[in-house]
Every structure is written in C-alpha cells, then in structure tokens.
Enzyme design. Sequence first.
Site, PDB file in Angstrom:
ATOM      1  N   GLY A  74       3.408  -0.891  -0.535  1.00 37.31           N
ATOM      2  CA  GLY A  74       3.264  -2.326  -0.738  1.00 37.31           C
ATOM      3  C   GLY A  74       3.814  -2.619  -2.117  1.00 37.31           C
ATOM      4  N   HIS A  75       4.973  -3.235  -2.178  1.00 39.53           N
ATOM      5  CA  HIS A  75       5.675  -3.433  -3.450  1.00 39.53           C
ATOM      6  C   HIS A  75       5.739  -4.917  -3.781  1.00 39.53           C
ATOM      7  CE1 HIS A  75       7.902   0.706  -3.132  1.00 39.53           C
ATOM      8  NE2 HIS A  75       6.590   0.813  -3.244  1.00 39.53           N
ATOM      9  N   ASP A  82       1.183   2.322  -6.616  1.00 34.90           N
ATOM     10  CA  ASP A  82       0.820   0.975  -7.080  1.00 34.90           C
ATOM     11  C   ASP A  82       0.902   0.807  -8.592  1.00 34.90           C
ATOM     12  OD1 ASP A  82       0.254   0.334  -4.427  1.00 34.90           O
ATOM     13  OD2 ASP A  82      -1.814   1.010  -4.607  1.00 34.90           O
ATOM     14  N   GLN A  88       5.135   5.180  -3.281  1.00 36.92           N
ATOM     15  CA  GLN A  88       3.974   6.027  -3.635  1.00 36.92           C
ATOM     16  C   GLN A  88       4.134   6.578  -5.064  1.00 36.92           C
ATOM     17  OE1 GLN A  88       5.448   6.810  -0.167  1.00 36.92           O
ATOM     18  NE2 GLN A  88       4.267   4.981   0.199  1.00 36.92           N
ATOM     19  N   LYS A 145       5.970  -0.262  -9.619  1.00 39.65           N
ATOM     20  CA  LYS A 145       7.363   0.180  -9.428  1.00 39.65           C
ATOM     21  C   LYS A 145       8.272  -0.967  -9.022  1.00 39.65           C
ATOM     22  CE  LYS A 145       5.853   2.970  -6.260  1.00 39.65           C
ATOM     23  NZ  LYS A 145       4.398   2.910  -6.453  1.00 39.65           N
TER      24      LYS A 145
HETATM   25  P1  GDP Z   1       3.997  -0.769  -6.666  1.00 41.14           P
HETATM   26  O1  GDP Z   1       3.532  -0.323  -5.329  1.00 41.14           O
HETATM   27  O2  GDP Z   1       4.108   0.354  -7.630  1.00 41.14           O
HETATM   28  O3  GDP Z   1       5.266  -1.572  -6.606  1.00 41.14           O
HETATM   29  O4  GDP Z   1       2.861  -1.724  -7.240  1.00 41.14           O
HETATM   30  P2  GDP Z   1       2.040  -2.861  -6.431  1.00 41.14           P
HETATM   31  O5  GDP Z   1       2.937  -4.004  -6.174  1.00 41.14           O
HETATM   32  O6  GDP Z   1       1.335  -2.271  -5.270  1.00 41.14           O
HETATM   33  O7  GDP Z   1       0.907  -3.197  -7.476  1.00 41.14           O
HETATM   34  C1  GDP Z   1       1.175  -3.631  -8.762  1.00 41.14           C
HETATM   35  C2  GDP Z   1       0.493  -4.990  -8.984  1.00 41.14           C
HETATM   36  O8  GDP Z   1       0.423  -5.258 -10.376  1.00 41.14           O
HETATM   37  C3  GDP Z   1       1.281  -6.150  -8.391  1.00 41.14           C
HETATM   38  O9  GDP Z   1       0.373  -7.119  -7.967  1.00 41.14           O
HETATM   39  C4  GDP Z   1       2.100  -6.667  -9.569  1.00 41.14           C
HETATM   40  O10 GDP Z   1       2.455  -8.029  -9.448  1.00 41.14           O
HETATM   41  C5  GDP Z   1       1.146  -6.444 -10.703  1.00 41.14           C
HETATM   42  N1  GDP Z   1       1.757  -6.156 -12.002  1.00 41.14           N
HETATM   43  C6  GDP Z   1       2.860  -5.438 -12.282  1.00 41.14           C
HETATM   44  N2  GDP Z   1       3.020  -5.299 -13.633  1.00 41.14           N
HETATM   45  C7  GDP Z   1       1.980  -5.950 -14.199  1.00 41.14           C
HETATM   46  C8  GDP Z   1       1.555  -6.131 -15.556  1.00 41.14           C
HETATM   47  O11 GDP Z   1       2.163  -5.658 -16.507  1.00 41.14           O
HETATM   48  N3  GDP Z   1       0.403  -6.829 -15.745  1.00 41.14           N
HETATM   49  C9  GDP Z   1      -0.316  -7.363 -14.717  1.00 41.14           C
HETATM   50  N4  GDP Z   1      -1.433  -8.022 -15.016  1.00 41.14           N
HETATM   51  N5  GDP Z   1       0.053  -7.206 -13.428  1.00 41.14           N
HETATM   52  C10 GDP Z   1       1.177  -6.505 -13.178  1.00 41.14           C
HETATM   53  P1  IMO Z   2       3.165   2.204  -3.058  1.00 37.94           P
HETATM   54  O1  IMO Z   2       4.608   2.491  -2.773  1.00 37.94           O
HETATM   55  C1  IMO Z   2      -0.906   3.735  -3.105  1.00 37.94           C
HETATM   56  C2  IMO Z   2      -1.948   6.638   0.013  1.00 37.94           C
HETATM   57  C3  IMO Z   2      -2.969   6.243   1.053  1.00 37.94           C
HETATM   58  C4  IMO Z   2      -3.603   7.598   1.304  1.00 37.94           C
HETATM   59  C5  IMO Z   2      -2.413   8.543   1.233  1.00 37.94           C
HETATM   60  C6  IMO Z   2      -1.814   8.898   2.582  1.00 37.94           C
HETATM   61  O2  IMO Z   2       2.774   0.780  -2.847  1.00 37.94           O
HETATM   62  O3  IMO Z   2       2.762   2.745  -4.384  1.00 37.94           O
HETATM   63  P2  IMO Z   2      -0.275   7.543   4.273  1.00 37.94           P
HETATM   64  O4  IMO Z   2      -0.516   6.244   4.991  1.00 37.94           O
HETATM   65  O5  IMO Z   2       0.929   7.532   3.393  1.00 37.94           O
HETATM   66  O6  IMO Z   2      -0.295   8.731   5.197  1.00 37.94           O
HETATM   67  O7  IMO Z   2      -1.572   7.712   3.328  1.00 37.94           O
HETATM   68  O8  IMO Z   2      -1.436   7.890   0.441  1.00 37.94           O
HETATM   69  N1  IMO Z   2      -0.792   5.714  -0.124  1.00 37.94           N
HETATM   70  C7  IMO Z   2      -0.607   4.888  -1.152  1.00 37.94           C
HETATM   71  N2  IMO Z   2      -1.392   4.610  -2.211  1.00 37.94           N
HETATM   72  N3  IMO Z   2       0.308   3.156  -2.999  1.00 37.94           N
HETATM   73  C8  IMO Z   2       1.121   3.432  -1.969  1.00 37.94           C
HETATM   74  O9  IMO Z   2       2.387   2.997  -1.893  1.00 37.94           O
HETATM   75  C9  IMO Z   2       0.653   4.300  -0.948  1.00 37.94           C
HETATM   76  N4  IMO Z   2       1.169   4.774   0.210  1.00 37.94           N
HETATM   77  C10 IMO Z   2       0.283   5.644   0.689  1.00 37.94           C
HETATM   78  O10 IMO Z   2      -3.884   5.316   0.533  1.00 37.94           O
HETATM   79  O11 IMO Z   2      -4.466   7.925   0.248  1.00 37.94           O
HETATM   80 MG    MG Z   3       1.944  -0.699  -3.977  1.00 32.29          MG
END
Ligand code: GDP
Ligand code: IMO
Ligand code: MG
Length: 427
Positions: free
Chosen positions: A40-41, A13, A225, A16
């Site tokens: 969750g991207h 999270d 991840q 990416k």
């Molecule tokens: P990922 O799994 O690495 O793709 O990240 P996620 O989408 O799960 O979580 C990142 C969250 O931060 C999302 O809601 C993005 O829209 C938000 N986000 C990304 N870059 C920034 C930033 O520079 N500032 C803020 N405030 N939010 C950001």
């Molecule tokens: P993105 O791509 C954050 C965590 C789960 C748990 C561990 C194992 O959005 O960054 P799993 O269901 O993969 O067997 O769970 O990994 N986990 C993540 N945490 N971002 C993710 O994906 C994750 N995918 C799995 O919360 O701790």
């Molecule tokens: Mg994510």
Amino acid sequence: MENTVVIGAQWGDEGKAKITDLLAENADIIIRYQGGCNAGHTVVANGKTFKFHLIPSGILYKNKLCFIGAGTVIYPEVLEKEIEDLKKDNIDLSGLKISPLASVTMPYHIDIDGYSEESAKGSAKIGTTKKGIGPTYTDKISRHGIKVQDLFDIDGLSKKLDIILPLKNKELAQVYGLKTYNKEDIMDYCSKYAEIIKPYLCNDWQKIFHDALACNKSILFEGAQGVMLDVDWGTYPYVTSSNPVAGGACTGSGFGPSVIKEIIGVSKAYITRVGEGPFATELTDEVGEKIRNIGHEFGTTTGRPRRTGWFDAVVAKYGVLVSGLTSMAVTKLDVFDTFDEIKVCVAYKDKRTGEIFDYYPTNVNIHEFLEPVYESHQGWKTDITGMKSYEELPVNAKKYLKRLEELMGVKISIISVGPGRDQTIFV
Ligand code: GDP
Ligand code: IMO
Ligand code: MG
C-alpha cells in the site's frame, strides 16, 4: 538522476512511495520489481492522496514509463480497481507497462492464503494481507504458476492447466478442504484477466530496455515491503514471499546490478510493523499509542493498526549491509515534534546470559529472550513540518539524525517532515 533503487529498510510502510514519487520527477523509467497488491503505497500530491498497490508511484508524472516488473505478482481484480480509480482522477496511464513475465494470482491463491491465515494458531500465524501473495510465489517457484504471457496464449494455457489444475484441486480439497475449480471457470477468469492487462502488456520490453541503456535514460526501481520482510533476509517465517532487498531490483526488473548507482533505504524515525513476528523495540504502552495516533499508523492495504516502536539501529545497520545502501531517507521525523524523550535501540541484550548483540540475530526463536539496549535523546518540542532546509531544523533534531547516521554507518540524504512533496529536505 543516477539509476536508483528505493527500498524499505524496516518492516514496510516507511514512506517509500513518497520518496519514489519525488525522485520519479527526474527519472525516465520507474519499475516496481517485486511484491503485489499486499503493498500500500501512499503519495500525497497536489492536495490529493493516492494509494497504489501495484502501479509504480511514478505514474502521477506525464511522459514516464512505469513498469510492473517480472518479479511482481499481479492480482488482476485489484489492478483493475486501481486503474479505474486513477482514470477517475484523470491520471494519464499511457506510460503503464506490464511485464509478460510477471506472475498472476489466481482465485485459488486467495482462497489458500485466506484459509491458511484463518486456521493458523499461535506462532503459525503470519498475519498476511490475504492477497494470495505466498501461494502465488509458491506456485511460481514450484513451476506451477501462471505468467501474464500465458493469459495471451490460449492453447499453451489450456495445456498448462491440464497439468496444474488436477494437482491444485487435489491440494485444495484434500489439504485445505476448500472448493475446487473446473478448467472452464479458470479459462474464463484468465480471459477476463487478459482483457484487464491487454492495454498495458509490454512484449517489446527488451527493445525498450536496450534503448534506455543506450540513451542513458534514468531508471528508478521501486521496492515494496522492506528488508526485514524479505523471504531470505527478513524475520523468517514472519516475512513476505519475495525479495524487497536491493538485489531483488535486478532479478525482478530485467536490469543487471551494474546498472544501479544509488540505493536509498527508507526508514521512519521510529518503526512500525503490521502482522506477526519479532519487533524488539515495540511499545505496547501509551508512548506506542501516541506514535500510532500522531503518525496515523493504520495499514494502507488492510486498515490494521500498525505496531509501533522506537528506531532500531541494529535493524538499520543490517539493512545497510544486506542491501548495500548508499544512503538513507528518514521519514516522519515530524511525528516526534511533541516528544520530550526519544529512544534509539543500539544493541540487544540476551536476558539469560547478558550477551550483547550489536548485529541482527537472524534466528527468530531467540528474540523472546532479547531486550533492546536503549540510549535516550532529548526531543525538540518544535513544529518542523514547514521546515525546508537542514540548517533550519532544531538542534536536537539534528543531533538525533547525526547519531542515527553514526549508528547506521551511512549518510542520511533525505529527511521527510510531512506527507507532502514540499515537506522534504534533501541534504
Ligand atoms: P510505503 O508503503 O513505504 O510507501 O508507506 P505507506 O504509504 O504505507 O505509509 C506511509 C504513510 O506516511 C503515508 O500515509 C504517507 O503519506 C505518510 N508519510 C510519508 N512521509 C511522511 C512524513 O515525513 N511525515 C508524516 N507525518 N507522514 C508521512
Ligand atoms: P508496503 O510496500 C507492511 C506484511 C504482512 C505480513 C507479511 C506477509 O506498503 O511497505 P503477505 O501478504 O505479503 O504474505 O504478508 O508481510 N506486509 C507488509 N507490511 N507493508 C507492506 O507493504 C507489506 N506487505 C506485506 O502484514 O506481516
Ligand atoms: Mg505501505
């Protein structure tokens, strides 16, 4: 664009998807190489928020090939929903390709993951996303998995199920006390899954990849991840079951290491983690709560509140090493806009002996005895969300970033100051 891997450098999270979406504009091929719908991207583009689980974050551009690679695990029911949602938003899916070698999550994988999590007590709990990830990868490694190509080979699938299913049913009933499946039901599931995947099945991926190399096409590898959730390099057993490290981009895509030129690690300006496991800089006080609220730190896939804490340079340096990062993207710097003080962990101290660790102790059992050694930085108390260049950033923000570079031993190439595409500073 040089062929580039984007990976998470923390516990997932990190943002990416935002970085992948930005770089995808100049790429020809975008490949998700591992993980499944546990990811969750989030991409914010044209005033709209898109949430991807399996589909590469490059899909919002036209005329790009977006591969779901061989190293991924696909739960077709989630993929179907993701496809439907994108179609509703009129997103062109003609570039979406699915590897025949990707693994398929079956209903019993979901059952086992759910049961294991719900019945686990104390330190046995991993806090998985319950999307069947561990059980699907377990079957892949034990050679009892169903691959996408099996869904299109009825005779082969039938023979395979004659071997797999009796074993699986024994495991379901006798180990877990869960319901069993008959072969007809599984064949029905598989034919439904085949229908979902069929329009995107890519049997000629070898030709496409050969042509891409011959024509110097730009390839972008999207990790899911993060390094610390890697099954080999993360905080085992509190990890996912795949290889988010940069090496996974090769095994999970079908391109070898020599093809890759840049490896960008993505880190937040702080750290979050969902699920169980060590997190040295975790803040369980009002500061952690403030980061969670300002940063909207709730899981994209499960909605769970994310654990929050200060930036950990020991973790970052470890990620630079095990993924060979060529630069770092730092996201969510704006979340600190109202902070007086910002801390960074520069080492760990063993509370029992006073021993200082400036490298990552990989045995999670000793983490309860470790405490972070912090240095303190002054906040900038300025809204940076509209800033477009490095020069514009407040002095204290620049000092903070410079110090992170020093500690990590790698340059920061991208600074993100908000979720939008235009809230990005390329250094
Ligand atoms: P990922 O799994 O690495 O793709 O990240 P996620 O989408 O799960 O979580 C990142 C969250 O931060 C999302 O809601 C993005 O829209 C938000 N986000 C990304 N870059 C920034 C930033 O520079 N500032 C803020 N405030 N939010 C950001
Ligand atoms: P993105 O791509 C954050 C965590 C789960 C748990 C561990 C194992 O959005 O960054 P799993 O269901 O993969 O067997 O769970 O990994 N986990 C993540 N945490 N971002 C993710 O994906 C994750 N995918 C799995 O919360 O701790
Ligand atoms: Mg994510």
